[in-house]
Write an enzyme that holds these catalytic residues in place. Structure first.
Site, PDB file in Angstrom:
ATOM      1  N   PRO A  38      42.029  32.781  28.257  1.00  0.00           N
ATOM      2  CA  PRO A  38      40.923  32.456  27.362  1.00  0.00           C
ATOM      3  C   PRO A  38      39.554  32.678  28.019  1.00  0.00           C
ATOM      4  CG  PRO A  38      42.124  30.460  28.000  1.00  0.00           C
ATOM      5  CD  PRO A  38      42.877  31.616  28.560  1.00  0.00           C
ATOM      6  N   ASP A  43      32.938  34.108  42.015  1.00  0.00           N
ATOM      7  CA  ASP A  43      33.721  34.770  40.962  1.00  0.00           C
ATOM      8  C   ASP A  43      33.721  36.289  41.114  1.00  0.00           C
ATOM      9  OD1 ASP A  43      33.813  32.174  40.099  1.00  0.00           O
ATOM     10  OD2 ASP A  43      33.445  32.648  37.995  1.00  0.00           O
ATOM     11  N   GLY A  62      36.265  28.706  32.332  1.00  0.00           N
ATOM     12  CA  GLY A  62      36.136  28.366  33.746  1.00  0.00           C
ATOM     13  C   GLY A  62      37.101  29.165  34.605  1.00  0.00           C
ATOM     14  N   LEU A  63      37.753  30.171  34.009  1.00  0.00           N
ATOM     15  CA  LEU A  63      38.707  30.981  34.774  1.00  0.00           C
ATOM     16  C   LEU A  63      38.111  32.328  35.185  1.00  0.00           C
ATOM     17  CD1 LEU A  63      41.987  30.204  32.792  1.00  0.00           C
ATOM     18  CD2 LEU A  63      41.274  29.256  34.988  1.00  0.00           C
ATOM     19  N   GLY A  64      36.808  32.448  35.093  1.00  0.00           N
ATOM     20  CA  GLY A  64      36.152  33.634  35.657  1.00  0.00           C
ATOM     21  C   GLY A  64      36.124  34.848  34.751  1.00  0.00           C
ATOM     22  N   SER A  65      36.178  34.633  33.420  1.00  0.00           N
ATOM     23  CA  SER A  65      36.196  35.793  32.515  1.00  0.00           C
ATOM     24  C   SER A  65      34.896  36.597  32.596  1.00  0.00           C
ATOM     25  CB  SER A  65      36.446  35.352  31.075  1.00  0.00           C
ATOM     26  OG  SER A  65      35.422  34.492  30.636  1.00  0.00           O
ATOM     27  N   SER A  66      33.768  35.933  32.811  1.00  0.00           N
ATOM     28  CA  SER A  66      32.486  36.661  32.840  1.00  0.00           C
ATOM     29  C   SER A  66      32.441  37.647  33.993  1.00  0.00           C
ATOM     30  CB  SER A  66      31.313  35.685  32.982  1.00  0.00           C
ATOM     31  OG  SER A  66      31.418  34.653  32.052  1.00  0.00           O
ATOM     32  N   ALA A  67      32.818  37.191  35.178  1.00  0.00           N
ATOM     33  CA  ALA A  67      32.801  38.086  36.340  1.00  0.00           C
ATOM     34  C   ALA A  67      33.842  39.178  36.184  1.00  0.00           C
ATOM     35  CB  ALA A  67      33.054  37.293  37.618  1.00  0.00           C
ATOM     36  N   ALA A  68      35.031  38.821  35.657  1.00  0.00           N
ATOM     37  CA  ALA A  68      36.105  39.810  35.510  1.00  0.00           C
ATOM     38  C   ALA A  68      35.697  40.909  34.544  1.00  0.00           C
ATOM     39  CB  ALA A  68      37.392  39.131  35.040  1.00  0.00           C
TER      40      ALA A  68
HETATM   41  O1  PMV Z   1      33.842  26.431  36.220  1.00  0.00           O
HETATM   42  P1  PMV Z   1      33.339  27.578  36.991  1.00  0.00           P
HETATM   43  O2  PMV Z   1      34.401  28.608  37.250  1.00  0.00           O
HETATM   44  O3  PMV Z   1      32.072  28.138  36.424  1.00  0.00           O
HETATM   45  O4  PMV Z   1      33.032  27.047  38.470  1.00  0.00           O
HETATM   46  C1  PMV Z   1      31.859  26.408  38.819  1.00  0.00           C
HETATM   47  C2  PMV Z   1      31.886  26.095  40.288  1.00  0.00           C
HETATM   48  C3  PMV Z   1      30.679  25.319  40.796  1.00  0.00           C
HETATM   49  O5  PMV Z   1      30.916  25.077  42.159  1.00  0.00           O
HETATM   50  C4  PMV Z   1      30.561  23.997  40.067  1.00  0.00           C
HETATM   51  C5  PMV Z   1      29.389  26.082  40.625  1.00  0.00           C
HETATM   52  C6  PMV Z   1      29.271  27.336  41.467  1.00  0.00           C
HETATM   53  O6  PMV Z   1      28.437  28.187  41.076  1.00  0.00           O
HETATM   54  O7  PMV Z   1      29.919  27.461  42.494  1.00  0.00           O
END
Ligand code: PMV
Length: 304
Positions: free
Chosen positions: A87, A138, A91-97
């Site tokens: 999804p 990411d 928070g699993l890094g889709s933007s960077a991927a």
């Molecule tokens: O939820 P994510 O994958 O955007 O991770 C954020 C990680 C933080 O340490 C909270 C922020 C960061 O830029 O490292």
């Protein structure tokens, strides 16, 4: 001719939030990928489509295309299609991927070659352009794959030598805002600097110890559990995340914690030989489980 590039998502295994204050962190690529297919058009238009319901106007794809044109010194009209195995905005890094896969796909269509370190750099530039600020975590993980030890002060990453990490990710269905969560930790720290600095430092020590455990053996689950408690102390936990974390542990996970910014988003459980049971337990609590393991390969061209 259509060129398809793909890049993996990521989980943060140790050190989120503390990494913002210069502490090291450990993140790993997961075996769920985003695919970006690119084909030249006869005109100068850019047409972007996606199998997921993304209605955000594709700012990452557009910025990645722009920076790639600049880097290669050439451009053209493109049809771009995006497909994802995990999804987006969770928070699993889709933007960077999606950013680094777009860079590789477009540069390949244009006949250019970009070394991996430049793909990671362009991916990081895309994230900074769209979000205002971003760490190198990411973009590095999705470009290089594997597990990386992040040293934020020096802006460098080191590969962690590790074989298999059987994980189950539990998604709450909605990610918290990373920006707001980082700000809330900062506010808590301003009120309680001596307390928060000690917690942040402890999280950094966990990441250092975890690197050794991953490379030489030891109890990684225990370190995840301690890290989870400290993330709770930073105020980024939610009731749902805690329920999934405890359900995962009860179903036999060796350890479980919030992964990423918290406030929603995802948790991750380390579940050797117990992935199915843990996934089931997370589902019972209303979460969306994703059985994943560490992916060694970063961004790549898909052939065939
Ligand atoms: O939820 P994510 O994958 O955007 O991770 C954020 C990680 C933080 O340490 C909270 C922020 C960061 O830029 O490292």
């Amino acid at each position: 001719m259509t060129v398809t590039a793909s890049a993996p998502g990521k989980v943060i295994l140790f050190g989120e939030h503390a990494v913002v204050y210069g502490e090291p962190a450990i993140a790993g690529a997961i075996d769920k990928r985003i695919y970006v297919s690119v084909e030249k058009r006869g005109d100068n238009e850019m047409n972007i489509s996606s199998s997921h319901e993304l209605r955000d106007g594709y700012p990452y794809v557009k910025a990645a295309a722009e920076l790639t044109f600049e880097y290669i010194g050439d451009g053209c009209g493109l049809d771009i299609n995006i497909d994802s195995e995990f999804p987006p905005a969770s928070g699993l890094g889709s933007s960077a991927a999606v950013s680094v896969a777009t860079v590789l796909a477009i540069s390949t269509v244009l006949g250019g070659k970009i070394p991996k370190e430049d793909i990671a750099r362009l991916g990081h530039m895309v994230e900074k352009k769209v979000q205002g600020a971003a760490s190198i975590t990411d973009s590095s993980v999705t470009t290089l794959g594997g597990v990386l030890f992040i040293k934020p002060k020096l802006e460098i990453v080191e590969a962690v030598n590790v074989r298999e990490i059987p994980l189950v990710v539990g998604y709450t269905g909605k990610a918290g805002s990373t920006k707001e969560l980082v700000e809330s930790v900062n506010a808590l720290r301003e009120n309680n600097p001596e307390v928060l600095d000690a917690i942040i430092h402890s999280i950094g020590r966990i990441a250092v110890k975890a690197k050794g455990v991953l490379e030489e053996g030891g109890d990684m689950g225990e370190l995840m559990n301690i890290n989870h408690g400290l993330l709770e102390a930073l105020g980024v936990g939610t009731e749902k995340l805690s329920r999934y974390v405890y359900a995962a542990r009860e179903a036999g996970a060796a350890g479980a914690k919030i992964t990423g910014a918290g406030g929603g988003g995802c948790m991750a459980a380390y579940a050797p030989n117990r992935q199915d049971e843990v996934a089931h337990a997370i589902e019972e609590e209303g979460g969306l489980p994703l059985i994943v393991s560490i992916e060694d390969e970063g961004v790549r061209i898909e052939t065939g």
